[in-house]
Write a protein that holds these residues in place. Structure first.
Motif, short mmCIF file in Angstrom:
data_model
loop_
_atom_site.label_atom_id
_atom_site.label_comp_id
_atom_site.label_asym_id
_atom_site.label_seq_id
_atom_site.Cartn_x
_atom_site.Cartn_y
_atom_site.Cartn_z
N ASP B 63 -7.70 1.80 -7.02
CA ASP B 63 -8.40 2.65 -6.06
C ASP B 63 -8.56 1.90 -4.74
O ASP B 63 -9.27 0.91 -4.66
CB ASP B 63 -9.77 3.04 -6.62
CG ASP B 63 -10.49 3.99 -5.69
OD1 ASP B 63 -9.86 4.48 -4.73
OD2 ASP B 63 -11.69 4.25 -5.91
N LEU B 64 -7.89 2.40 -3.72
CA LEU B 64 -7.98 1.78 -2.40
C LEU B 64 -8.82 2.63 -1.45
O LEU B 64 -8.75 2.46 -0.24
CB LEU B 64 -6.58 1.59 -1.81
CG LEU B 64 -5.73 0.48 -2.44
CD1 LEU B 64 -4.36 0.49 -1.82
CD2 LEU B 64 -6.37 -0.87 -2.25
N GLY B 292 0.59 -2.99 3.92
CA GLY B 292 -0.20 -2.77 2.70
C GLY B 292 -1.20 -1.67 2.92
O GLY B 292 -1.01 -0.54 2.48
N ILE B 293 -2.28 -2.00 3.60
CA ILE B 293 -3.22 -0.98 4.08
C ILE B 293 -3.02 -0.94 5.58
O ILE B 293 -3.57 -1.77 6.31
CB ILE B 293 -4.67 -1.35 3.72
CG1 ILE B 293 -4.81 -1.43 2.20
CG2 ILE B 293 -5.64 -0.32 4.27
CD1 ILE B 293 -6.16 -1.89 1.74
N LEU B 322 -1.07 5.32 -0.19
CA LEU B 322 -1.02 3.87 -0.02
C LEU B 322 -0.55 3.18 -1.29
O LEU B 322 0.11 2.16 -1.25
CB LEU B 322 -2.42 3.34 0.33
CG LEU B 322 -2.96 3.70 1.71
CD1 LEU B 322 -4.37 3.16 1.86
CD2 LEU B 322 -2.08 3.13 2.78
N VAL B 323 -0.95 3.76 -2.44
CA VAL B 323 -0.63 3.13 -3.72
C VAL B 323 0.68 3.70 -4.24
O VAL B 323 0.72 4.40 -5.22
CB VAL B 323 -1.77 3.37 -4.73
CG1 VAL B 323 -1.58 2.51 -5.95
CG2 VAL B 323 -3.11 3.07 -4.11
N ASP B 324 1.74 3.41 -3.55
CA ASP B 324 3.06 3.90 -3.96
C ASP B 324 3.92 2.69 -4.28
O ASP B 324 4.25 1.90 -3.40
CB ASP B 324 3.68 4.72 -2.81
CG ASP B 324 4.91 5.46 -3.27
OD1 ASP B 324 5.46 5.10 -4.34
OD2 ASP B 324 5.34 6.39 -2.57
N ALA B 325 4.25 2.55 -5.56
CA ALA B 325 4.96 1.35 -6.00
C ALA B 325 6.47 1.46 -5.84
O ALA B 325 7.18 0.52 -6.14
CB ALA B 325 4.62 1.06 -7.46
N VAL B 330 7.40 -0.15 -0.50
CA VAL B 330 6.73 -1.45 -0.61
C VAL B 330 6.60 -2.10 0.76
O VAL B 330 7.55 -2.16 1.53
CB VAL B 330 7.52 -2.37 -1.56
CG1 VAL B 330 7.01 -3.80 -1.48
CG2 VAL B 330 7.41 -1.86 -2.98
#
Lengths: 215, 367
Positions: B63-64, B292-293, B322-325, B330
Motif C-alpha cells: 500500500d503506497l 518509484g513514487i 504506482l504498484v505495477d511490477a 519498473v
C-alpha cells in the motif's frame, strides 16, 4: 457338402489373416503417428514481465504452500542500503526489525557484504521455504530496479492440468513452457545473462542459460 | 330489555381476528423488507472496483497510499497545458534560453517552439539517450551535444553533424550531459564518473574516483539514473542517487558541498536511488524528479524543500498504478527542464507530451 465346408474354412483363414494384417498395420501406423504427435512435456510458468504482483499466486495455488516463489536477479540488483523490496514503506529504521520489513514472512534475507566510506551494500536473498509467493517484495522492488520477480518452482509444482493460479491471473502472465526449460527470466535479466555468457570463462552462465526458456 | 345475541355480536374483549388476506399481505411485506435489506447489504458490499477480487489479505498487499498523497497545500505549481514531443519515443528534454525546446527521441532531436509547433527535426546517427544545448551569451543555441549508446555527436541547430567524439568504452552508459560555454560535462553511469571534456571530447577532468581516505565513496548508482547540471560559478551539481543527495563539485573535481537525505517523507528522497533527474531554476533553486513514487519538487539553493511541482496524482498516477511490477513500468521517471520564465517542463514519455507547470501565485508551504 465336404467341398463347401473346405472352401469356407479356407475363406475363413484368408479373411482372418486379412483382418489380422489390417489390425496390425493400423495399430503400427497409429503407434508411429502417436509417437510423432505426442505432446511435449510442458510445465506451467509465469512471465515476469507480465506479472503485476497481484498476490493470487499466494492464495490460489492448490498446494498449501504455493509453488510460486520469489527469485532474485543479482545482476540487476543494486545491493542498496534502502531496498524498497525489503523495507516497509513506512519503515522507522533501516534495520532487520520485523516491523521494518516488507515481507510478511521474513523470507527476504539481508546480509552486509561491503562498507565503503560510510556507504553500506547489502545482498538480498530469498529464504525459499519461508516465501509464500505473495509478490509484495516484487512490487516493492519494482519501484526502483525490479530485480526480484516470481517463478513457479518445479520442485514443488504438481503441474495441474488446469493451473488454479493461471485461471485467476489478472494479467494472463501464465503459460506452459517446454519441460526441459521450465524457467523464464525477466527480459532484462535474460539479456544480461546472454551478454555474460558470451564472454570468456563464463561456463556457469552458459550452463544456466541452457536451462532457461529463451523465446 | 332483550339481551344481545352473543352468538352474533362479538365480545368487546375478544380480539378481532384478522382476515386471511391481511395475513398474507403482512407476510409479503416482511419478505419484501427482508429482500430490500439483503439487497441494500449486497449493494454496500458490492466490489465495484474489483478490490476484493483477488481475495488477497491486506498484509499481502503493498500500500503506497500514504506516500502517494501529496497535500494540496504543499503543491505550489499548476499545470498550464502540454506540448507535443514530435517523437514517438521521447527520452530527454532540454529548454533553450529562447524558450524553445529540444526533445531527443527515436533517432532524432525535435526542435519545438514554445507553442508546440515543430520547428525542425535533426536526424542523428544513432538513437539518443540525452542531450545538452550550448548557447552563446545572447542565449542563441549554437550547437547541440547528443549522447547515444556508442558515441557523442555535436550537431548544429540546423542538423549538420559538426563532430563525433571517440567511441565510448564498452561499459559506458551516458545518462546526462551539461554544458558550460567552454566545456561539456558527461555523466557516465556505466563507469560511475563525471567527465569534463572540451568540445572535441578530450577529457580534461574526471570526477568520482572513490577515495576512502577523504571519505569519498564515489558515485553510488544502483540504477542508470545519473544527472548533472552546471552551476553559475564554475561548479557542477551531480546527483549521487544511491546516497540520495546532490553533490557540488568544482571543475577541478573538488567536492564542495552536498545536500539531500533519504526518506519516504516529502522532504527526502525515496527508496534506493533518487532523485532521477535534476534541473536548476534561473534563481539557483533546484527542481528534482524522483522515480518509484514520482514526485517533482523544488528545493532552495541550499537544499531545503520549498514546494512541490507535482505528485503522483498531478501526474495522473493513483496508488494502484504506482504498484505495477510489469517490466515496462519498473523505475519510471520523468525528465525535467526549466524554461527561462521559471516554468517547469516535465517530459511525459507515456503520453509523449511535455507538460508545462507554472508557479501558483499564492504561497509555497510544503509543511
Amino acid at each position: 457338402m465336404a467341398l463347401i465346408a473346405s472352401a469356407d474354412r479356407r475363406r475363413f483363414l484368408r479373411d482372418a489373416i486379412r483382418v489380422t494384417s489390417a489390425v496390425t498395420l493400423g495399430t503400427g501406423v497409429g503407434f508411429l503417428a502417436g509417437q510423432r504427435g505426442r505432446p511435449q512435456d510442458l510445465r506451467w510458468q509465469l512471465d515476469p514481465d507480465k506479472c503485476v504482483g497481484c498476490g493470487n499466486c499466494a492464495t490460489k495455488c492448490v498446494l498449501d504452500e504455493s509453488a510460486v516463489k520469489a527469485v532474485q536477479c543479482f545482476d540487476m540488483c543494486g545491493y542498496c542500503d534502502i531496498c524498497t523490496g525489503y523495507l516497509a514503506t513506512d519503515y522507522q529504521q533501516v534495520d532487520t526489525a520485523a516491523e521494518n520489513q516488507l515481507c510478511p514472512t521474513g523470507a527476504l534475507v539481508r546480509r552486509l557484504i561491503e562498507e565503503q566510506a560510510g556507504q553500506r551494500f547489502y545482498e538480498y536473498t530469498i529464504d525459499t521455504p519461508l516465501c509464500i509467493g505473495c509478490g509484495v517484495c516484487v512490487k516493492g522492488c519494482a519501484l526502483m530496479n525490479g530485480s526480484l520477480y516470481l517463478q513457479v518452482m518445479h520442485d514443488r509444482c504438481v503441474n495441474c492440468n488446469e493451473c488454479a493460479i493461471a485461471v485467476s491471473c489478472p494479467s494472463r502472465a501464465f503459460d506452459r513452457l517446454p519441460g526441459e526449460t521450465p524457467y523464464r527470466l525477466k527480459r532484462q535479466a535474460l539479456a544480461l545473462l546472454q551478454q555474460k555468457a558470451a564472454g570468456p570463462g563464463q561456463d556457469a552462465a552458459r550452463a544456466f542459460l541452457e536451462q532457461v526458456y529463451q523465446p | 330489555m332483550a339481551e344481545p345475541n352473543r352468538q352474533t355480536a362479538p365480545d368487546a374483549a375478544e380480539a378481532v381476528r384478522p382476515a386471511a388476506g391481511w395475513v398474507s399481505g403482512r407476510m409479503a411485506g416482511a419478505v419484501v423488507a427482508v429482500a430490500l435489506a439483503v439487497g441494500a447489504y449486497a449493494l454496500t458490499r458490492l466490489d465495484s472496483w474489483g478490490e476484493q477480487a483477488t481475495s488477497v489479505p491486506a498484509r499481502l498487499q503493498l500500500d503506497l497510499g500514504a506516500q502517494a498523497q501529496v497535500p494540496a497545500e504543499a503543491i505550489g505549481y499548476t499545470e498550464q497545458g502540454s506540448l507535443p514531443t514530435h517523437v514517438e519515443e521521447p527520452r530527454a528534454l532540454v529548454a533553450a534560453p529562447d524558450g524553445t525546446l529540444y526533445v531527443a527521441g527515436d533517432q532524432a532531436v525535435a526542435h519545438v517552439a514554445a507553442d508546440g509547433v515543430l520547428l525542425a527535426t535533426l536526424a542523428l546517427p544513432e538513437p539518443p539517450r540525452c542531450l545538452a544545448a550550448l548557447a552563446d551569451a545572447a542565449g542563441t543555441v549554437e550547437r547541440l551535444v547528443v549522447a547515444g549508446d556508442r558515441r557523442v555527436v555535436v550537431v548544429s541547430p540546423t542538423g549538420a553533424v559538426l563532430g563525433q567524439w571517440p567511441e565510448l568504452a564498452e561499459k559506458s552508459v551516458i545518462t546526462a550531459l551539461a554544458a558550460t560555454p567552454h566545456h561539456v560535462v558527461v555523466a557516465d553511469a556505466g563507469l560511475r564518473e563525471v567527465r569534463i571534456c572540451d568540445l572535441a571530447g578530450t577529457v580534461q577532468q574526471r570526477i568520482g574516483t572513490p577515495d576512502p581516505d577523504r571519505n569519498m565513496p564515489g558515485f553510488v548508482l544502483p540504477s542508470p539514473y545519473f544527472d548533472v547540471v552546471c552551476g553559475d560559478d564554475e561548479t557542477l551539481w551531480v546527483v549521487n542517487s544511491g546516497m540520495r543527495r546532490i553533490e557540488c563539485y568544482s571543475l577541478s573535481g573538488e567536492l564542495q558541498s552536498m545536500w539531500g537525505e533519504a526518506s519516504s517523507d516529502l522532504a527526502g528522497f525515496f527508496g534506493c536511488c533518487n532523485p532521477a533527474h535534476l534541473a536548476r531554476l534561473p534563481d539557483g533553486r533546484f527542481v528534482t524528479s524522483e522515480k518509484g513514487i514520482p514526485r517533482i519538487k523544488v528545493f532552495s539553493a541550499i537544499g531545503e524543500l520549498e514546494t512541490v511541482v507535482a505528485g503522483p496524482r498531478e501526474l495522473g498516477l493513483n496508488a494502484t498504478a504506482l504498484v505495477d511490477a510489469r517490466g515496462d513500468a519498473v523505475g519510471r521517471a520523468y525528465d525535467v527542464a526549466v524554461r527561462p520564465d521559471g516554468a517547469v517542463l516535465v517530459l511525459d514519455t507515456k503520453q509523449r507530451r511535455v507538460r508545462v507547470f507554472q508557479p501558483r501565485a499564492e504561497g509555497r508551504d510544503p509543511t
